[in-house]
Design an enzyme around this catalytic site. Structure first.
Site, PDB file in Angstrom:
ATOM      1  N   SER A  10       0.818  -1.348   0.136  1.00  0.00           N
ATOM      2  CA  SER A  10      -0.083  -0.167  -0.032  1.00  0.00           C
ATOM      3  C   SER A  10       1.003   1.142   0.121  1.00  0.00           C
ATOM      4  O   SER A  10       2.117   1.100   0.116  1.00  0.00           O
ATOM      5  CB  SER A  10      -0.966  -0.014   1.296  1.00  0.00           C
ATOM      6  OG  SER A  10      -0.007   0.369   2.420  1.00  0.00           O
ATOM      7  N   SER A  59       0.936   3.629   2.451  1.00  0.00           N
ATOM      8  CA  SER A  59       0.962   4.169   3.745  1.00  0.00           C
ATOM      9  C   SER A  59       2.449   4.597   3.893  1.00  0.00           C
ATOM     10  O   SER A  59       2.666   5.544   4.844  1.00  0.00           O
ATOM     11  CB  SER A  59       0.194   3.309   4.662  1.00  0.00           C
ATOM     12  OG  SER A  59       1.308   2.174   5.042  1.00  0.00           O
ATOM     13  N   LYS A  61       5.303  -0.291   9.186  1.00  0.00           N
ATOM     14  CA  LYS A  61       5.033   0.811   9.486  1.00  0.00           C
ATOM     15  C   LYS A  61       6.483   1.546  10.384  1.00  0.00           C
ATOM     16  O   LYS A  61       7.204   0.685  10.317  1.00  0.00           O
ATOM     17  CB  LYS A  61       4.126   1.344  10.659  1.00  0.00           C
ATOM     18  CG  LYS A  61       2.656   0.677  10.094  1.00  0.00           C
ATOM     19  CD  LYS A  61       1.916   1.487   8.969  1.00  0.00           C
ATOM     20  CE  LYS A  61       0.623   1.042   8.417  1.00  0.00           C
ATOM     21  NZ  LYS A  61       0.094   1.611   7.433  1.00  0.00           N
ATOM     22  N   SER A  95      -2.794   6.382   6.215  1.00  0.00           N
ATOM     23  CA  SER A  95      -1.982   5.518   6.746  1.00  0.00           C
ATOM     24  C   SER A  95      -2.957   4.992   8.047  1.00  0.00           C
ATOM     25  O   SER A  95      -3.315   5.673   8.826  1.00  0.00           O
ATOM     26  CB  SER A  95      -0.776   5.647   7.342  1.00  0.00           C
ATOM     27  OG  SER A  95      -0.371   4.694   8.343  1.00  0.00           O
TER      28      SER A  95
END
Length: 250
Positions: free
Chosen positions: A43, A45, A106, A197
């Site tokens: 993705s 994010s 992350k 995110s």
């Protein structure tokens, strides 16, 4: 050479091939479980640091090993073996606490005992603002997913780790949050693409240490346009050669 000898030699040859394949699979499994695991970015994010189509190596030994270090996460033991603690600013792969079948990636922002809060788009750690400098804009849809220039900031954490973040839209729900207190044995994570995110501000919540899979180290391949690495005919137009062997964290 008799027919029986020929048959035995042929059988032996097939057996040797099977043996080599099995050994290679076992070796690959050991490397993937103990040392490095390849990971693809699913993705946007972590833009602009990581883009869809980036393929990177995740260091499995950086944080030690938990049940989630093994394929399919079998419930063989609790906690971590040879535990290593993430540093503030690490980009980490982890199992989503609410659904451990899913891998997320992350940046680790809050350590156990920290307080974390967003105020007007700025990050605060333990009540103090994190150094944040506006460094211009990016006008590249491949990096931002936006057909317009997007503001870019450079954040520098108290330990000196520095990275870029995107500010796609002002005044989003994630720009102002309550103060989060990170529990013991857990971590607070954010995406660098702050307005796009799903992270500890929202449904991800605090990440238990047991859910950590590893630390993102280096990008070894990158291709744009949603292309598969197997679509070699698209390589001349879509390969991002400047991202090969780049850091996966900055």
């Amino acid at each position: 050479m008799t027919v029986a000898e020929k048959t035995e030699k042929k059988s032996g040859g097939i057996g040797e091939v099977v043996s080599v394949i099995v050994q290679a699979l076992i070796l690959a499994l050991i490397i993937r479980t103990i040392l490095f695991q390849p990971f693809s970015i699913p993705s946007g994010s972590m833009r602009p640091t990581l883009l869809e189509g980036d393929y990177l190596f995740v260091s499995k030994f950086a944080y030690g090993y938990s049940r989630y270090s093994l394929p399919f996460g079998p419930d063989l033991f609790e906690g971590r073996i040879w535990e290593g603690e993430p540093e503030r600013g690490d980009v980490a792969v982890f199992k989503l606490p609410s659904n451990p079948r899913l891998d997320y990636i992350k940046r680790v922002i809050g350590l156990p005992g920290d307080t974390v809060q967003m105020r007007d788009g700025a990050l605060f750690l333990n009540g103090e603002p994190v150094e944040r400098e506006a460094i211009g804009t990016i006008d590249d849809v491949d990096i931002t997913e936006q057909q317009r220039p997007v503001r870019v900031y450079r954040e520098t954490l108290p330990n000196g780790v520095s990275y870029r973040t995107l500010d796609v839209t002002e005044g989003t729900v994630g720009d102002d949050t309550r103060e989060f207190v990170v529990p013991e044995g857990h971590y607070f994570v954010l995406g660098d693409n702050r307005d796009n995110s799903a992270d500890s501000r929202f449904n991800v919540g605090f990440v238990p240490a047991e859910n950590l899979v590893g630390r993102a180290n280096i990008i070894f391949f990158s291709i744009a346009g949603g292309a598969s690495p197997l679509e070699v005919w698209r390589w001349p137009a879509e390969l991002r050669l400047d991202r090969f062997f780049a850091s996966a964290a900055r």
